[in-house]
Each structure stands twice: as structure tokens, then as C-alpha cells.
Motif scaffolding. Structure first.
Motif, mmCIF file in Angstrom:
data_model
loop_
_atom_site.group_PDB
_atom_site.id
_atom_site.type_symbol
_atom_site.label_atom_id
_atom_site.label_comp_id
_atom_site.label_asym_id
_atom_site.label_seq_id
_atom_site.Cartn_x
_atom_site.Cartn_y
_atom_site.Cartn_z
ATOM 1 N N MET A 230 0.840 -1.179 0.000
ATOM 2 C CA MET A 230 0.000 0.000 0.000
ATOM 3 C C MET A 230 0.878 1.233 0.000
ATOM 4 S SD MET A 230 -2.850 1.165 2.725
ATOM 5 C CE MET A 230 -4.153 1.991 1.877
ATOM 6 N N ASP A 231 0.441 2.215 -0.721
ATOM 7 C CA ASP A 231 1.152 3.480 -0.791
ATOM 8 C C ASP A 231 1.137 4.164 0.580
ATOM 9 O OD1 ASP A 231 2.340 5.808 -1.779
ATOM 10 O OD2 ASP A 231 0.397 6.666 -2.349
ATOM 11 N N ARG A 232 2.271 4.676 0.989
ATOM 12 C CA ARG A 232 2.394 5.309 2.309
ATOM 13 C C ARG A 232 1.458 6.513 2.438
ATOM 14 N NH1 ARG A 232 3.541 4.367 7.479
ATOM 15 N NH2 ARG A 232 4.418 6.178 8.492
ATOM 16 N N GLN A 233 1.308 7.284 1.373
ATOM 17 C CA GLN A 233 0.442 8.465 1.418
ATOM 18 C C GLN A 233 -1.020 8.073 1.623
ATOM 19 O OE1 GLN A 233 1.663 11.512 1.517
ATOM 20 N NE2 GLN A 233 -0.370 12.359 1.785
ATOM 21 N N ALA A 234 -1.477 7.046 0.934
ATOM 22 C CA ALA A 234 -2.862 6.580 1.103
ATOM 23 C C ALA A 234 -3.069 6.023 2.503
ATOM 24 C CB ALA A 234 -3.182 5.522 0.055
ATOM 25 N N PHE A 235 -2.067 5.303 3.005
ATOM 26 C CA PHE A 235 -2.136 4.762 4.364
ATOM 27 C C PHE A 235 -2.267 5.883 5.389
ATOM 28 C CE2 PHE A 235 0.055 3.415 8.258
ATOM 29 C CZ PHE A 235 -0.688 2.291 8.578
ATOM 30 N N LEU A 236 -1.435 6.919 5.233
ATOM 31 C CA LEU A 236 -1.493 8.047 6.172
ATOM 32 C C LEU A 236 -2.796 8.826 6.039
ATOM 33 C CD1 LEU A 236 2.169 9.394 6.140
ATOM 34 C CD2 LEU A 236 0.979 8.233 7.996
ATOM 35 N N THR A 237 -3.346 8.896 4.845
ATOM 36 C CA THR A 237 -4.623 9.579 4.657
ATOM 37 C C THR A 237 -5.738 8.868 5.414
ATOM 38 O OG1 THR A 237 -3.929 10.378 2.484
ATOM 39 C CG2 THR A 237 -6.293 10.360 2.940
ATOM 40 N N LEU A 238 -5.780 7.544 5.294
ATOM 41 C CA LEU A 238 -6.818 6.773 6.000
ATOM 42 C C LEU A 238 -6.679 6.905 7.512
ATOM 43 C CD1 LEU A 238 -6.926 3.463 3.937
ATOM 44 C CD2 LEU A 238 -8.656 5.250 4.025
ATOM 45 N N THR A 239 -5.456 6.756 8.018
ATOM 46 C CA THR A 239 -5.272 6.779 9.470
ATOM 47 C C THR A 239 -5.395 8.187 10.044
ATOM 48 O OG1 THR A 239 -2.861 6.848 9.173
ATOM 49 C CG2 THR A 239 -3.881 4.691 9.536
ATOM 50 N N THR A 240 -4.874 9.181 9.346
ATOM 51 C CA THR A 240 -4.938 10.547 9.864
ATOM 52 C C THR A 240 -6.361 11.078 9.873
ATOM 53 O OG1 THR A 240 -2.699 10.961 9.068
ATOM 54 C CG2 THR A 240 -4.022 12.880 9.603
ATOM 55 N N SER A 241 -7.110 10.812 8.807
ATOM 56 C CA SER A 241 -8.494 11.293 8.775
ATOM 57 C C SER A 241 -9.317 10.647 9.887
ATOM 58 C CB SER A 241 -9.125 11.040 7.407
ATOM 59 O OG SER A 241 -9.121 9.667 7.120
ATOM 60 N N SER A 242 -9.091 9.360 10.114
ATOM 61 C CA SER A 242 -9.838 8.703 11.194
ATOM 62 C C SER A 242 -9.390 9.212 12.562
ATOM 63 C CB SER A 242 -9.682 7.193 11.113
ATOM 64 O OG SER A 242 -8.355 6.799 11.358
ATOM 65 N N GLN A 243 -8.121 9.572 12.686
ATOM 66 C CA GLN A 243 -7.633 10.107 13.959
ATOM 67 C C GLN A 243 -8.282 11.462 14.262
ATOM 68 O OE1 GLN A 243 -3.449 11.091 14.083
ATOM 69 N NE2 GLN A 243 -3.341 10.648 16.272
ATOM 70 N N TRP A 244 -8.450 12.297 13.254
ATOM 71 C CA TRP A 244 -9.095 13.594 13.468
ATOM 72 C C TRP A 244 -10.566 13.429 13.833
ATOM 73 C CZ3 TRP A 244 -7.127 18.079 14.540
ATOM 74 C CH2 TRP A 244 -5.823 18.365 14.164
ATOM 75 N N VAL A 245 -11.235 12.473 13.214
ATOM 76 C CA VAL A 245 -12.644 12.239 13.541
ATOM 77 C C VAL A 245 -12.772 11.670 14.954
ATOM 78 C CG1 VAL A 245 -14.723 10.977 12.870
ATOM 79 C CG2 VAL A 245 -13.278 11.997 11.129
ATOM 80 N N LEU A 246 -11.824 10.827 15.349
ATOM 81 C CA LEU A 246 -11.793 10.346 16.741
ATOM 82 C C LEU A 246 -11.671 11.525 17.706
ATOM 83 C CD1 LEU A 246 -9.467 7.206 16.898
ATOM 84 C CD2 LEU A 246 -11.789 7.363 17.717
ATOM 85 N N PHE A 247 -10.769 12.422 17.392
ATOM 86 C CA PHE A 247 -10.562 13.599 18.236
ATOM 87 C C PHE A 247 -11.826 14.446 18.309
ATOM 88 C CE2 PHE A 247 -8.943 17.965 18.884
ATOM 89 C CZ PHE A 247 -8.323 17.776 20.108
ATOM 90 N N LEU A 248 -12.503 14.605 17.191
ATOM 91 C CA LEU A 248 -13.758 15.371 17.166
ATOM 92 C C LEU A 248 -14.823 14.717 18.038
ATOM 93 C CD1 LEU A 248 -15.548 17.627 15.953
ATOM 94 C CD2 LEU A 248 -16.095 16.014 14.127
ATOM 95 N N GLY A 249 -14.972 13.404 17.923
ATOM 96 C CA GLY A 249 -15.968 12.694 18.728
ATOM 97 C C GLY A 249 -15.682 12.780 20.216
ATOM 98 N N ILE A 250 -14.407 12.619 20.579
ATOM 99 C CA ILE A 250 -14.016 12.735 21.991
ATOM 100 C C ILE A 250 -14.322 14.137 22.498
ATOM 101 C CG2 ILE A 250 -12.035 12.778 23.558
ATOM 102 C CD1 ILE A 250 -10.794 10.561 21.769
ATOM 103 N N GLY A 251 -13.957 15.125 21.710
ATOM 104 C CA GLY A 251 -14.202 16.510 22.107
ATOM 105 C C GLY A 251 -15.680 16.831 22.267
#
Length: 128
Positions: free
Chosen positions: A1-22
Motif C-alpha cells: 500500500m502506498d504510504r500516502q494513502a495509508f497516512l490519509t486513511l489513518t490521519t483522517s480517522s484520527q481527526w474524527v476520533l478527536f472530534l468525537g471525543i471533544g
């Protein structure tokens, strides 16, 4: 898997996690049930996203040559499985909140504990 696509999937989900927690923490401070429901909805949406990532083979685990190391992709799939579980916990918390059960606050606390653990789990995965 391309590193950029991998980081896009994980980073976007991390931001949504942060939003939900907040949102859930902010709902406790302001005592607004609607904000709490938006936070729970955020986790449900993120759980559906993670289910899509898992089922559509967005992350492909390469064959592991060394039995001592676990590929980053396998750890990411574990993370996304945890996000699906958090989405299921959010559905339970939402239903208990609608029923005005005394277990609603406990389920939200469990949801937050799981979400915080997942937040730091994905942070560790991104550093690899």
C-alpha cells in the motif's frame, strides 16, 4: 500500500476520533444531550468508515517474512477493527441515552476510554 494513502486513511480517522471525543466531553461540561448525540453519531460514522476500509481491502497486509515483526498494515487493521467496535459501543450508548437508562453514562465513559486508546494506537502506528 502506498504510504500516502495509508497516512490519509489513518490521519483522517484520527481527526474524527478527536472530534468525537471533544464533542462528548464538551456535552458533559455544557450538559447538552444533543451535542453528546452528535459525538456518538461521529463514532458511528467513523465505525462505518472503518468497516468500509476493512471490507473493501483498502489496506493489504503483505506476507510477513520475519515471524518476530508484525507489519504496520496488520496493526492498522487491528486499529480499524477497534474503531468498528467503538462504533458499536456508540450505538449502544445512544440507545441507552434515548431510553434514559442509568447505564448511559457508563457506556459513554467506556466509549471515551476506548476512543482515547484508539487515538494513541493510531498515533503509534503512524510513527512506524
Amino acid at each position: 500500500m502506498d504510504r500516502q494513502a495509508f497516512l490519509t486513511l489513518t490521519t483522517s480517522s484520527q481527526w474524527v476520533l478527536f472530534l468525537g471525543i471533544g464533542l462528548i466531553i464538551f456535552s458533559w461540561v455544557e450538559k447538552k444531550r444533543l451535542i453528546q448525540q452528535f459525538g456518538q453519531g461521529t463514532f458511528v460514522a467513523l465505525g462505518l468508515f472503518a468497516l468500509w476500509v476493512i471490507l473493501s481491502d483498502q489496506i493489504v497486509v503483505p506476507e510477513n517474512i520475519s515471524p518476530k515483526t508484525v507489519p504496520v498494515e496488520a496493526k492498522a487493521l487491528t486499529y480499524f477493527t477497534g474503531v468498528v467496535a467503538a462504533g458499536a459501543i456508540a450505538v449502544v450508548a445512544f440507545i441507552l441515552g434515548k431510553l434514559e437508562s442509568s447505564w448511559a453514562k457508563v457506556s459513554n465513559m467506556i466509549l471515551l476510554a476506548v476512543a482515547i486508546a484508539l487515538f494513541f494506537m493510531v498515533y503509534t502506528i503512524q510513527q512506524m
